[in-house]
Design a protein around this motif. Structure first.
Motif, PDB file in Angstrom:
ATOM      1  N   THR A  88       0.116  -0.830   7.730  1.00  0.00           N
ATOM      2  CA  THR A  88       0.960   0.064   8.524  1.00  0.00           C
ATOM      3  C   THR A  88       1.153  -0.493   9.936  1.00  0.00           C
ATOM      4  O   THR A  88       2.267  -0.534  10.451  1.00  0.00           O
ATOM      5  N   GLY A  89       0.075  -0.952  10.550  1.00  0.00           N
ATOM      6  CA  GLY A  89       0.163  -1.521  11.900  1.00  0.00           C
ATOM      7  C   GLY A  89       0.988  -2.799  11.934  1.00  0.00           C
ATOM      8  O   GLY A  89       1.791  -3.010  12.848  1.00  0.00           O
ATOM      9  N   MET A  90       0.791  -3.654  10.932  1.00  0.00           N
ATOM     10  CA  MET A  90       1.546  -4.912  10.892  1.00  0.00           C
ATOM     11  C   MET A  90       3.038  -4.650  10.700  1.00  0.00           C
ATOM     12  O   MET A  90       3.875  -5.301  11.321  1.00  0.00           O
ATOM     13  N   THR A 134       3.427 -13.030  15.528  1.00  0.00           N
ATOM     14  CA  THR A 134       2.144 -13.028  16.219  1.00  0.00           C
ATOM     15  C   THR A 134       0.947 -13.312  15.315  1.00  0.00           C
ATOM     16  O   THR A 134      -0.160 -13.492  15.819  1.00  0.00           O
ATOM     17  N   SER A 135       1.156 -13.326  13.992  1.00  0.00           N
ATOM     18  CA  SER A 135       0.033 -13.609  13.099  1.00  0.00           C
ATOM     19  C   SER A 135       0.514 -14.245  11.802  1.00  0.00           C
ATOM     20  O   SER A 135       1.662 -14.067  11.389  1.00  0.00           O
ATOM     21  N   VAL A 136      -0.400 -14.949  11.159  1.00  0.00           N
ATOM     22  CA  VAL A 136      -0.108 -15.568   9.865  1.00  0.00           C
ATOM     23  C   VAL A 136       0.148 -14.479   8.817  1.00  0.00           C
ATOM     24  O   VAL A 136       0.974 -14.646   7.922  1.00  0.00           O
ATOM     25  N   HIS A 137      -0.535 -13.338   8.949  1.00  0.00           N
ATOM     26  CA  HIS A 137      -0.320 -12.241   8.007  1.00  0.00           C
ATOM     27  C   HIS A 137       1.129 -11.743   8.039  1.00  0.00           C
ATOM     28  O   HIS A 137       1.663 -11.326   7.013  1.00  0.00           O
ATOM     29  N   GLN A 138       1.750 -11.796   9.201  1.00  0.00           N
ATOM     30  CA  GLN A 138       3.161 -11.412   9.277  1.00  0.00           C
ATOM     31  C   GLN A 138       4.018 -12.350   8.431  1.00  0.00           C
ATOM     32  O   GLN A 138       4.963 -11.918   7.781  1.00  0.00           O
ATOM     33  N   TRP A 139       3.673 -13.616   8.411  1.00  0.00           N
ATOM     34  CA  TRP A 139       4.374 -14.594   7.575  1.00  0.00           C
ATOM     35  C   TRP A 139       4.212 -14.216   6.107  1.00  0.00           C
ATOM     36  O   TRP A 139       5.162 -14.233   5.329  1.00  0.00           O
ATOM     37  N   PHE A 140       2.969 -13.848   5.720  1.00  0.00           N
ATOM     38  CA  PHE A 140       2.711 -13.441   4.338  1.00  0.00           C
ATOM     39  C   PHE A 140       3.588 -12.251   3.955  1.00  0.00           C
ATOM     40  O   PHE A 140       4.126 -12.190   2.849  1.00  0.00           O
ATOM     41  N   ILE A 141       3.715 -11.297   4.870  1.00  0.00           N
ATOM     42  CA  ILE A 141       4.516 -10.101   4.599  1.00  0.00           C
ATOM     43  C   ILE A 141       5.983 -10.475   4.426  1.00  0.00           C
ATOM     44  O   ILE A 141       6.644 -10.034   3.473  1.00  0.00           O
ATOM     45  N   LEU A 142       6.510 -11.299   5.339  1.00  0.00           N
ATOM     46  CA  LEU A 142       7.914 -11.726   5.218  1.00  0.00           C
ATOM     47  C   LEU A 142       8.126 -12.465   3.902  1.00  0.00           C
ATOM     48  O   LEU A 142       9.140 -12.253   3.222  1.00  0.00           O
TER      49      LEU A 142
END
Length: 145
Positions: free
Chosen positions: A69-71, A36-44
């Motif tokens: 925490t939310g992500m 749902t977000s580009v930040h999720q890609w960064f985390i993965l």
């Protein structure tokens, strides 16, 4: 305002413009991968080399602990990551990629390579290396403030 001030201003504006374009492209790619977000890609991506604590993830991605925490919770709900307590310190939460997270990251990396090839097509390797060094220094300078 002197020439150096104008150059600095122009660089900042162009970084914002580039950021907007990257965000637009990134949103399309993550949507295709089910995120749902580009930040999720960064985390993965940050987790691709092994499990990390929430604190380490926040530092690597420049995201606050509250937002991280939310992500992570949303990534857990989507079954892209799992969390567990660190063996030596139960206060530390570690995050790990699941098979679904690895598949999503592989898809994003494959699509990202094609986009990057088009984006960097007419820029020489030496120029890219110098540009990358400058960006890292700029990030370091701003992160200290």
């Amino acid at each position: 305002m002197d020439n150096q001030d104008q150059l600095h201003g122009s660089i900042v504006v162009n970084i914002f413009r580039c950021s907007n374009l990257l965000e637009r492209i990134g949103r399309k790619l993550v949507s295709e991968a089910g995120l749902t977000s580009v930040h999720q890609w960064f985390i993965l991506s940050a987790l691709s080399n092994g499990d990390l604590s929430l604190k380490q993830l926040g530092k690597n991605t420049l995201v606050t602990k509250q937002n991280m925490t939310g992500m992570i919770e949303r990534l857990k709900q989507g079954q892209y990551v799992t969390t567990y307590e660190a063996q030596g310190d139960r206060r530390v939460t570690l995050v790990s990629l699941t098979d679904k997270g690895k598949q999503a990251l592989h898809h994003l990396d494959s699509c990202g390579i094609a986009n990057n090839e088009a984006s960097f097509e007419h820029i020489k390797l030496e120029e890219l290396s110098s540009f990358n060094k400058c960006l890292k220094q700029l990030i370091e300078n701003m992160d200290d403030k």
